[in-house]
Design an enzyme around this catalytic site. Structure first.
Site, mmCIF file in Angstrom:
data_model
loop_
_atom_site.group_PDB
_atom_site.id
_atom_site.type_symbol
_atom_site.label_atom_id
_atom_site.label_comp_id
_atom_site.label_asym_id
_atom_site.label_seq_id
_atom_site.Cartn_x
_atom_site.Cartn_y
_atom_site.Cartn_z
ATOM 1 N N SER A 47 33.444 61.243 12.077
ATOM 2 C CA SER A 47 33.821 60.540 10.847
ATOM 3 C C SER A 47 32.633 60.079 10.008
ATOM 4 C CB SER A 47 34.714 59.340 11.159
ATOM 5 O OG SER A 47 33.972 58.313 11.753
ATOM 6 N N LYS A 87 31.291 52.620 10.659
ATOM 7 C CA LYS A 87 31.677 52.942 9.279
ATOM 8 C C LYS A 87 30.682 52.345 8.293
ATOM 9 C CE LYS A 87 35.516 54.768 10.767
ATOM 10 N NZ LYS A 87 35.598 56.191 10.922
#
Length: 173
Positions: A47, A87
């Site tokens: 990701s 993230k």
């Protein structure tokens, strides 16, 4: 007449004990640093491509800090989504986040973000309706591989409480 102690043997024992003492102090120091100041985290998944690769190691600061825009942060696994997340901070408390999924552009407070670190434009929408306002004490996070990232666009993850951020990335290996 008393026998004199074997000074050679005492010196060897003293040197040995000094080495043991140094090793123990070094281990205690490293344990304290990795308990209170830094941690090592392994990237699990794709990701954050192209910035971070699957199975890459990161050293993160565990010291309290206020996340900034663009920081890569590690989110604690004890949150409602149940896994550690790595993230990028896209929005902070009070910010209005909007995404034009047709054009693939993310906006923060009406300004299109310049995101050269992303793998491709943002076309995957999930279940959050935009625009949204990030609550105070929270951040809105997204993976750099936007179309292959489970992040704040999912209600399951949503906004990340600042107390759930383990730290920011210091070094990548």
């Amino acid at each position: 007449m008393q026998d004199k102690p074997d000074t050679g043997r005492l010196d060897k024992n003293r040197n040995f004990l000094e080495w043991v003492d140094s090793i123990v102090l070094a281990v205690v120091f490293v344990a304290l640093v990795f308990t209170f100041a830094a941690r090592v985290v392994r990237v699990d998944g794709r990701s954050m491509n192209p910035t971070l690769q699957d199975q890459q190691l990161l050293v993160i600061s565990s010291l309290p800090y206020e996340p900034e825009y663009g920081d890569v942060v590690v989110v604690d696994a004890y949150t409602r989504h149940g896994q550690t997340l790595i993230k990028r901070v896209v929005g902070k408390g009070g910010d209005v986040i909007d995404i034009d999924f047709d054009a693939g552009v993310v906006y923060c407070n009406g300004q299109a973000l310049d995101e050269p670190y992303t793998a491709e434009p943002t076309h995957l929408s999930f279940d959050t309706e935009f625009p949204i306002t990030v609550p105070e004490g929270s951040v809105f996070v997204m993976g750099d591989n936007r179309n292959n990232s489970r992040d704040s666009r999912l209600k399951e993850i949503g906004y990340v409480d600042l107390r759930n951020i383990l730290g920011s990335t210091l070094k990548q290996y």
